[in-house]
Motif scaffolding. Structure first.
Motif, short mmCIF file in Angstrom:
data_model
loop_
_atom_site.label_atom_id
_atom_site.label_comp_id
_atom_site.label_asym_id
_atom_site.label_seq_id
_atom_site.Cartn_x
_atom_site.Cartn_y
_atom_site.Cartn_z
N ARG A 194 0.81 -1.21 0.00
CA ARG A 194 0.00 0.00 0.00
C ARG A 194 0.85 1.27 0.00
O ARG A 194 0.38 2.33 -0.40
N GLN A 195 2.08 1.17 0.46
CA GLN A 195 2.96 2.33 0.48
C GLN A 195 3.64 2.59 -0.85
O GLN A 195 4.39 3.56 -0.99
N ARG A 196 3.39 1.73 -1.84
CA ARG A 196 4.06 1.88 -3.13
C ARG A 196 3.67 3.20 -3.77
O ARG A 196 2.49 3.53 -3.90
N ARG A 198 3.95 6.17 -2.71
CA ARG A 198 3.59 7.27 -1.83
C ARG A 198 4.83 7.89 -1.21
O ARG A 198 5.94 7.35 -1.31
N ARG A 200 7.55 8.81 1.45
CA ARG A 200 8.15 7.94 2.46
C ARG A 200 7.74 8.40 3.85
O ARG A 200 7.59 9.59 4.13
N GLY A 201 7.59 7.42 4.74
CA GLY A 201 7.21 7.70 6.12
C GLY A 201 8.21 7.10 7.09
O GLY A 201 9.40 6.97 6.80
N LEU A 206 4.42 2.69 9.58
CA LEU A 206 4.21 1.39 8.94
C LEU A 206 3.67 0.37 9.93
O LEU A 206 2.83 -0.47 9.59
N LEU A 209 -0.05 1.02 10.40
CA LEU A 209 -0.80 0.52 9.25
C LEU A 209 -0.91 -1.00 9.30
O LEU A 209 -1.96 -1.57 8.98
N GLU A 243 13.22 0.26 -0.01
CA GLU A 243 11.80 0.45 0.21
C GLU A 243 11.44 0.88 1.63
O GLU A 243 10.50 1.63 1.83
N PRO A 245 11.02 2.59 5.26
CA PRO A 245 10.95 4.03 5.56
C PRO A 245 12.32 4.64 5.77
O PRO A 245 13.22 4.03 6.36
N ALA A 249 10.22 4.83 -1.46
CA ALA A 249 9.37 3.65 -1.35
C ALA A 249 9.35 2.89 -2.66
O ALA A 249 9.33 3.46 -3.73
#
Length: 697
Positions: A194-196, A198, A200-201, A206, A209, A243, A245, A249
Motif C-alpha cells: 500500500r505504500q508503493r 507514496r 516515504r514515512g 508502517l 498501518l 523500500e 521508511p 518507497a
C-alpha cells in the motif's frame, strides 16, 4: 569386473561410475540382460528367456540403450559443503567417522590402514552388537553426552546413507522471518504494497498501518502486533533495501533476482537491440528554438555495430522505427565530402566478393549491412505500434519484447548510449552533460547545429570512429587476446554467415510510412488544416473507397515532410498527391514546425486565417532557421550603430521576413500586431538591426 562412465539409466540421479560385474543387470539393445561372465574384453549376457550373447565390452558400452540397472555407485563426498560447516561440528563428524570405522573393521583408519584391532573391536572375536556397546561405553567414559548403543547404531546408519555429511548435526532450515507469525508477515507485506508510490514515512507509521490491516483481517486483538524492535527487524527483512521508511518507497518483492545471462549472438543480424534516449546535446529546432533531440539506434549484438541511427527533434514516431529497419537492411551511402577511408572499399571485409553480390556497395560507407532476424525492443508505444510490427512482418523480422523492469535484457544497446555520450556528444557544441550538476549555465546559447546537421555529424562519427574502434566485448576464437573493431568482427563473421542482399525500392519505403484513412472530397484531401489535391483524384471525389474502412481512402503520410501524401487508388499503387501550397515551402517541413506556425498565426486577432498565409509563414521560418553566412560589411556597420539610411538590400530583407507579412495586420485593439510570436534567437542566425525593429513600433 568392467567399469564404464555413467550413462542415462532408469535412475537419472545416479552419478559417477557404474560397475559391470558378475550378477549385474544391464539393458542392451532395448532388453534386460544379466552378466554371467567377464573374460578379458568380452562380456557374456543372458536374458530372461535363457538366450545368451557374447559381446565386446566396447560394443556393449557404445549401445545407445545401454544402462546398468540397480548397480551400486561410488559417490564423491561433498567436501565443499563440509568446508562450510563450523569447525567444532566438522571435527565431531570426523571423530565419529573414525569410531564407526573401528566398529566395522576394527581399525580407526579403515581396512588397509595397518595395525592390530583392539580386543573389544576385533570383528573375529566380537559381534557387531558387542562392538557397538563397547563403543558406547568408551564414548560415555570420555565424557560424550547422551551416547548409548542406539546412538551408535543411528550414527552408523546416517554415515552409510549420507557419508561424512550425514554425521553433521541436522538443523531445520531457518526462515528469513524467524519465528514471526505468518499472519503478521502477510500484513507487513500488504502494508508495504500500500505504500508503493507514496511519500516515504517512518517505521512507526508502517507499524500502525500493519495493526490496522491485522484488525480488519482477523478482528481486533486476534493477532498480537510484535514489539517495535521486533517489527523493525521484520520490516527490514521483508522490504526491498530501497523500500523501507527513510528511503524512496518501492514495491516489496519476495522473489529472488534472476541470474544475469549474457546475450550471445554468433552471426550478424541474429539479434538486434533497438532503443531510444535523449541525446546530451542541444540542437536548433525547425522553429529556431533550442531543442534536445531524441536518438534511436539499432545495435547488432554479434558485431556491436550501430547499423542504424536516427535523430528526431521531438519524440520518435512509428515511421522512424519502421524506416530504421530499412536503413539497417540496405547499404548506408557515403556522404559527399567524406574522406575515401570511410568507404566500404577500404574496410577489413571481402569487398570484391560483396560487390559481386550487391552493386549498391560500390558507393556504400564502411558500415555493416544486416537483415535482422530478431529485434529486441522495450515496451514503448512506438515499437509496439501497428506500423512497426507490420514493417517487421513485411521484412520477416521476429520481434522479441524485453521483460519489464529488466534493463540487462538490452544491456548492449544501453551501454552504447553511454559510449555515444562520452565519445561523441561531449565534443559537440551545446553539450548538456549527463545530469544537471554537470550542465553549464548557457547551454541553450551554445546550440549551433540543426537536427539534420547533427544527424550528419553522428553518421560520420559512427562510420569513422565507432566502427573502427576496438571493442573489449568482441573476441575471435582464433585471436582471443585481441579486441576487434565492429567492422573487423563483421568481416570475420561474413565467412561463416554469408551475405544476402535485400533490395528495397521506392515503393517499399512508401509502404513503410504510417497509414491514415481520409475521405476524398471535392476539394481534395484535408489533413490538419492542409489541403492536398491532384488530377488523379478527379474520378474518385465524393466516392467511397472499395477497400478502406468506412469508405475512407488509405493515405500514407511522412510526418517529417508534410508537403505531399500518397494515396492508394483502386489500381493498388500509391500515387503522390502534393499540398496545394507546396511551391511556397522550399524545404522539408514536419508536423512540429506546422503546429508552431499555425498556433502563432492563430494568435493574430483580427486577420483572416488563410492556408496560403500559413504556407508563406512556414517558408519564412524555415529560411530563418537555416544558418546564415557571415554578414557583409554594410550590415555589420549597421549592427554596430550606424545611423545612415537603409539600403535597398536591407529593405528587401525586411520585406522577406515573417514580421513584414504581419506588419499591417491590426490586432483586436486596432494596434499593429506584435511580431515576437515567431521571433528567433538573435545572434545565431541573423544580426539584430535596431532600425528595422523600430519600423514595427
Amino acid at each position: 569386473m568392467v567399469s564404464t562412465p555413467g550413462r542415462t539409466a532408469r535412475a537419472v540421479a545416479a552419478p559417477a561410475v557404474r560397475q559391470v560385474k558378475l550378477g549385474a543387470y544391464v539393458t542392451f539393445e532395448g532388453r534386460a540382460w544379466q552378466v554371467t561372465a567377464v573374460a578379458g574384453a568380452s562380456v557374456r549376457l543372458v536374458d530372461e528367456h535363457g538366450q545368451t550373447a557374447s559381446v565386446l565390452a566396447s560394443f556393449l558400452f557404445a549401445d545407445p540403450t545401454f544402462a546398468v540397472v540397480d548397480s551400486p555407485t561410488a559417490g564423491v563426498p561433498p567436501w565443499g559443503l563440509l568446508e562450510a560447516v563450523p569447525d567444532r561440528e566438522r571435527e565431531r563428524a570426523l571423530a565419529w567417522q573414525r569410531h564407526i570405522r573401528e566398529i566395522e573393521t576394527g581399525l580407526p583408519g579403515g581396512p588397509g590402514s595397518g595395525g592390530i584391532p583392539r580386543p573389544e573391536y576385533d570383528p573375529e572375536r566380537r559381534s557387531m552388537a558387542e562392538r557397538e556397546q563397547a563403543k558406547a561405553d568408551e564414548l560415555a567414559a570420555l565424557g560424550w553426552p547422551r551416547v548409548s548403543r542406539a546412538t551408535v547404531r543411528r550414527m552408523r546408519a546416517r554415515y552409510h546413507a549420507g557419508g561424512l555429511m550425514g554425521l553433521v548435526p541436522r538443523r531445520k532450515p531457518t526462515r528469513a522471518t524467524g519465528r514471526a507469525d505468518e499472519r503478521v508477515v502477510a500484513a507487513v507485506l500488504e502494508a508495504l504494497r500500500r505504500q508503493r508510490g507514496r511519500s516515504r514515512g517512518t517505521l512507526k507509521g508502517l507499524r500502525e498501518l500493519t495493526g490496522q490491516i491485522l484488525a480488519d483481517t482477523h478482528g481486533p486483538g486476534a493477532v498480537a502486533l510484535p514489539t517495535p524492535s521486533t517489527f523493525n527487524r521484520l520490516a527490514r527483512v521483508l522490504a526491498d533495501p530501497l523500500e523501507h521508511p527513510g528511503r524512496p518507497a518501492r514495491t516489496a518483492t519476495t522473489t529472488p533476482t534472476r541470474p544475469l545471462r549474457p546475450t550471445v549472438a554468433l552471426r550478424p543480424g541474429e539479434l538486434v537491440q533497438v532503443d531510444t534516449t535523449r541525446l546530451d546535446v542541444m540542437a536548433v529546432g525547425e522553429d529556431g528554438r533550442p531543442v534536445r533531440p531524441e536518438l534511436t539506434i539499432a545495435l547488432d549484438v554479434a558485431t556491436r555495430s550501430v547499423v542504424a541511427a536516427v535523430l528526431r527533434e521531438e519524440s520518435t514516431r512509428a515511421v522512424d522505427a519502421a524506416l530504421l529497419l530499412a536503413e539497417m537492411a540496405v547499404p548506408h551511402p557515403a556522404r559527399p565530402g567524406w574522406p575515401g577511408q570511410l568507404r566500404l572499399a577500404h574496410a577489413a571485409v571481402p569487398y570484391t566478393r560483396l560487390l559481386a553480390l550487391d552493386s549498391r556497395l560500390e558507393q556504400a560507407a564502411a558500415r555493416p549491412v544486416v537483415v535482422p532476424e530478431t529485434i529486441v525492443i522495450d515496451r514503448g508505444r512506438v515499437f509496439v505500434s501497428a506500423a512497426f510490427l507490420a514493417a517487421c512482418e513485411t521484412l520477416g523480422v521476429s520481434v522479441q519484447p524485453a521483460p519489464p523492469r529488466s534493463p540487462a535484457a538490452k544491456g548492449a544497446v544501453e551501454r552504447t548510449f553511454g559510449s555515444i555520450n562520452t565519445l561523441f556528444a561531449q565534443h559537440v557544441a551545446g553539450y548538456t552533460g549527463s545530469h544537471v550538476l554537470q550542465r553549464g549555465g548557457s547551454v541553450e546559447d551554445e546550440a549551433r547545429f540543426t537536427v539534420a546537421q547533427l544527424q550528419e555529424l553522428l553518421d560520420e562519427w559512427v562510420t569513422a570512429c565507432w566502427q573502427h574502434r576496438p571493442h573489449d566485448g568482441l573476441r575471435h576464437p582464433v585471436l582471443p587476446k585481441k579486441a576487434l573493431a565492429p567492422n573487423e568482427m563483421w568481416g570475420a563473421l561474413l565467412g561463416a554467415s554469408g551475405y544476402v542482399p535485400l533490395p528495397l525500392t521506392g515503393a517499399d519505403y512508401l509502404e513503410l510510412l504510417p497509414v491514415r484513412f481520409h475521405p476524398v472530397t471535392g476539394r481534395g484531401i484535408r489533413i490538419n488544416y492542409r489541403t492536398y489535391d491532384h488530377a488523379c483524384l478527379n474520378e474518385h471525389r465524393g466516392r467511397p473507397s472499395p477497400t478502406g474502412p468506412g469508405g475512407r481512402w488509405e493515405v500514407h503520410l511522412n510526418p517529417h515532410d508534410v508537403r505531399q501524401i500518397y494515396i492508394r487508388l483502386p489500381d493498388g499503387c500509391l500515387h503522390e498527391v502534393p499540398w496545394i501550397h507546396r511551391d511556397h515551402v522550399h524545404a522539408p517541413m514536419g508536423e512540429t514546425a506546422w503546429r508552431h506556425i499555425r498556433a502563432a498565426v492563430n494568435r493574430r486577432a483580427g486577420r483572416e486565417r488563410h492556408e496560403a498565409d500559413l504556407a508563406e509563414a512556414a517558408d519564412q521560418v524555415l529560411r530563418h532557421a537555416r544558418p546564415q553566412p557571415a554578414p557583409a560589411a554594410p550590415v555589420a556597420a549597421a549592427a554596430a550603430g550606424a545611423t545612415g539610411p537603409q539600403t535597398a538590400d536591407d529593405h528587401a530583407q525586411a520585406q522577406d521576413s515573417l514580421d513584414a507579412i504581419e506588419a499591417h495586420a491590426p490586432d483586436a485593439d486596432g494596434r499593429p500586431a506584435d511580431s515576437d510570436e515567431l521571433s528567433l534567437p538573435t545572434g545565431r542566425f541573423a544580426l539584430y538591426d535596431a532600425f528595422k525593429e523600430a519600423e514595427h513600433w
